[in-house]
Design a protein around this motif. Structure first.
Motif, PDB file in Angstrom:
ATOM      1  N   ALA A  69      85.656 -21.551  73.226  1.00 41.92           N
ATOM      2  CA  ALA A  69      86.634 -22.160  72.323  1.00 41.92           C
ATOM      3  C   ALA A  69      86.494 -21.601  70.911  1.00 41.92           C
ATOM      4  O   ALA A  69      87.501 -21.311  70.248  1.00 41.92           O
ATOM      5  N   TRP A  70      85.245 -21.413  70.448  1.00 40.71           N
ATOM      6  CA  TRP A  70      85.060 -20.825  69.126  1.00 40.71           C
ATOM      7  C   TRP A  70      85.620 -19.411  69.079  1.00 40.71           C
ATOM      8  O   TRP A  70      86.219 -18.990  68.090  1.00 40.71           O
ATOM      9  N   LEU A  71      85.405 -18.654  70.153  1.00 37.34           N
ATOM     10  CA  LEU A  71      85.922 -17.287  70.196  1.00 37.34           C
ATOM     11  C   LEU A  71      87.440 -17.278  70.122  1.00 37.34           C
ATOM     12  O   LEU A  71      88.040 -16.496  69.365  1.00 37.34           O
ATOM     13  N   THR A  72      88.071 -18.171  70.907  1.00 37.31           N
ATOM     14  CA  THR A  72      89.531 -18.244  70.886  1.00 37.31           C
ATOM     15  C   THR A  72      90.033 -18.610  69.496  1.00 37.31           C
ATOM     16  O   THR A  72      90.995 -18.017  68.989  1.00 37.31           O
ATOM     17  N   LEU A  73      89.357 -19.586  68.882  1.00 37.76           N
ATOM     18  CA  LEU A  73      89.763 -20.003  67.539  1.00 37.76           C
ATOM     19  C   LEU A  73      89.656 -18.855  66.548  1.00 37.76           C
ATOM     20  O   LEU A  73      90.548 -18.632  65.721  1.00 37.76           O
ATOM     21  N   GLU A  74      88.555 -18.098  66.650  1.00 38.63           N
ATOM     22  CA  GLU A  74      88.386 -16.954  65.748  1.00 38.63           C
ATOM     23  C   GLU A  74      89.498 -15.945  65.937  1.00 38.63           C
ATOM     24  O   GLU A  74      90.088 -15.452  64.962  1.00 38.63           O
ATOM     25  N   VAL A  75      89.785 -15.618  67.220  1.00 41.43           N
ATOM     26  CA  VAL A  75      90.816 -14.606  67.487  1.00 41.43           C
ATOM     27  C   VAL A  75      92.153 -15.061  66.933  1.00 41.43           C
ATOM     28  O   VAL A  75      92.865 -14.292  66.273  1.00 41.43           O
ATOM     29  N   VAL A  76      92.492 -16.341  67.170  1.00 44.74           N
ATOM     30  CA  VAL A  76      93.785 -16.842  66.704  1.00 44.74           C
ATOM     31  C   VAL A  76      93.840 -16.838  65.184  1.00 44.74           C
ATOM     32  O   VAL A  76      94.838 -16.422  64.583  1.00 44.74           O
TER      33      VAL A  76
ATOM     34  N   ALA B 265      82.277 -14.617  58.506  1.00 46.74           N
ATOM     35  CA  ALA B 265      82.338 -15.686  59.496  1.00 46.74           C
ATOM     36  C   ALA B 265      81.376 -15.433  60.643  1.00 46.74           C
ATOM     37  O   ALA B 265      80.957 -16.369  61.319  1.00 46.74           O
ATOM     38  N   GLN B 266      81.019 -14.175  60.872  1.00 47.53           N
ATOM     39  CA  GLN B 266      80.152 -13.878  62.016  1.00 47.53           C
ATOM     40  C   GLN B 266      78.769 -14.495  61.874  1.00 47.53           C
ATOM     41  O   GLN B 266      78.301 -15.179  62.789  1.00 47.53           O
ATOM     42  N   PRO B 267      78.044 -14.270  60.730  1.00 46.80           N
ATOM     43  CA  PRO B 267      76.726 -14.902  60.620  1.00 46.80           C
ATOM     44  C   PRO B 267      76.797 -16.422  60.696  1.00 46.80           C
ATOM     45  O   PRO B 267      75.933 -17.058  61.301  1.00 46.80           O
ATOM     46  N   LEU B 268      77.850 -17.000  60.079  1.00 40.62           N
ATOM     47  CA  LEU B 268      77.974 -18.454  60.119  1.00 40.62           C
ATOM     48  C   LEU B 268      78.063 -18.958  61.552  1.00 40.62           C
ATOM     49  O   LEU B 268      77.374 -19.894  61.950  1.00 40.62           O
ATOM     50  N   LEU B 269      78.921 -18.287  62.339  1.00 40.68           N
ATOM     51  CA  LEU B 269      79.066 -18.715  63.724  1.00 40.68           C
ATOM     52  C   LEU B 269      77.805 -18.464  64.528  1.00 40.68           C
ATOM     53  O   LEU B 269      77.457 -19.251  65.411  1.00 40.68           O
ATOM     54  N   MET B 270      77.119 -17.348  64.210  1.00 37.60           N
ATOM     55  CA  MET B 270      75.893 -17.062  64.928  1.00 37.60           C
ATOM     56  C   MET B 270      74.892 -18.191  64.710  1.00 37.60           C
ATOM     57  O   MET B 270      74.213 -18.639  65.631  1.00 37.60           O
TER      58      MET B 270
END
Lengths: 82, 310
Positions: B191-198, B296-301
């Motif tokens: 879901a996080w990946l989808t949200l990021e892509v969108v 956003a990448q480090p935050l999500l990591m």
């Protein structure tokens, strides 16, 4: 951490509903986001505001009928299954 | 055969257009064929078998079936059944391409071990790599096997699955494991990946960037952070919180640099190619967008792994 795909779908549905509810005459014109107020020259690259206005108008036009269907299904399912 | 050998030295100015290098790889018979076609050998073996009943049973039992299969009705029925199956398979093959672009996906999985090793090294240490442009061959990007800068879907897919397994392992060592938690982790990460892509596609649309960054490319780039996450969690399991923070910090900075250097070429195409510092409102906006995506990448990591290491 219960961020599931289902809650993403629900959030997306609510967001699209929110965009669809913005009334053209009563609201968007008053804040300067009407569809006839945003057309820039053809040589210019559209700025963010006109892109956003285009997006709002497209979503409202395209998603009107599918939203009716999806909303009805969601209401029925939520009533039945909580 | 490696792309770095063909790169110009870092100081020379580069043309803004994409570099079309007429690469003639010795091993590639057909530029559009990503894999060595080994299908001819086995199928010849199978197709060459005579079919007294089309079943390929070993000869001892054929004596039992001779009277059965000599019956023309069952012969016809079998032929009809197999033709129906073939027709159905044809229909599925024709229609599946409408929903899932299978041929496009094949490009992203055309990898080999050397590429995977080099790419993983690049993901954790991108500081020495000089040339980040993807090579082209006759207007199509070269397969990942031949160019380390090309995005692939193999590493993100494998890293995602490994992340789920490592999360299960981490939860198990803390006695917090239950099978449905695994599914919850998987759908949460997805879901996080989808949200990021969108979100990124939406912001690319709003800033009117003319880029050749496709959705699948974007998914591939956003999937690279799972490699750092796995490393962090594994070290955290072995050495506790200190190790986790150290490795995660290192991987966060690496992914940040990697994303900036890769996205700069895709989003800020002209300015980056000329090497001038970005000026002007449009370019500044694109720079902000690149920085936001990379930040956003480090935050999500961190967000997706901190609850796994206690």
């Amino acid at each position: 951490m219960a961020f599931t795909l289902y809650s993403l779908l629900q959030a997306a549905l609510l967001c699209v509903n929110a965009i669809a509810v913005l009334h053209e005459e009563r609201f968007l014109k008053n804040i300067g986001w009407g569809t006839d107020q945003g057309i820039g020259g053809f040589g210019e690259e559209p700025g963010i505001k006109s892109q956003l206005m285009n997006l709002v108008r497209s979503v409202r036009t395209v998603m009107r009928v599918p939203l009716i269907i999806v909303n009805s299904i969601t209401i029925v399912l939520l009533l039945l299954f909580g | 055969m490696h792309a770095a050998g063909l790169a110009a030295p870092a100081g020379t100015p580069r043309l803004p257009s994409k570099r079309r290098v007429p690469v003639s790889q010795p091993g590639m018979a057909d530029p559009h064929q990503f894999f060595d076609d080994t299908s001819s050998a086995p199928t010849r073996g199978y197709g060459g078998q005579p079919s007294p009943g089309g079943l390929g049973y070993p000869s001892p039992s054929s004596s039992h079936e001779a009277p059965f299969l000599a019956d023309p009705m069952s012969n016809m029925a079998m032929a009809y059944g197999s033709s129906l199956a073939a027709h159905g398979k044809e229909l599925v093959d024709k229609n599946i391409d409408r929903f899932i672009p299978v041929t496009k996906l094949k490009y992203y999985f055309a990898v080999d071990t050397v590429y995977v090793g080099k790419k993983l090294g690049l993901l954790v240490f991108p500081y020495l790599h000089q040339d980040w442009e993807v090579q082209y061959q006759q207007d199509t990007p070269v397969a990942p096997r031949f160019d380390i800068n090309a995005p692939d879907l193999y590493i993100p897919a494998m890293a995602f699955i490994t992340y789920i397994l490592v999360a299960g392992l981490a939860l198990g060592t803390q006695d917090r494991f239950s099978p449905d938690l695994l599914g919850l982790q998987a759908s949460s990460a997805l879901a996080w990946l989808t949200l990021e892509v969108v979100a990124i596609l939406l912001s690319l649309y709003l800033v009117t960037v003319n880029t050749d960054l496709t959705t699948i490319d974007l998914v591939a780039f956003l999937g690279y952070k799972y490699v750092g996450m796995i490393g962090g969690v594994l070290v955290g399991l072995l050495f506790g919180k200190i190790g986790y923070y150290l490795v995660l910090g290192w991987c966060c900075v690496s992914i940040f640099v990697f994303m900036i250097r890769t996205l700069r070429l895709k989003i800020l195409a002209q300015a980056a190619a000329e090497g001038v510092p970005v000026r002007g409102a449009r370019n500044q906006l694109r720079m902000y967008l690149t920085m936001a995506v990379a930040a956003a990448q480090p935050l999500l990591m961190y967000w997706l792994t901190f609850h796994l290491v206690r």
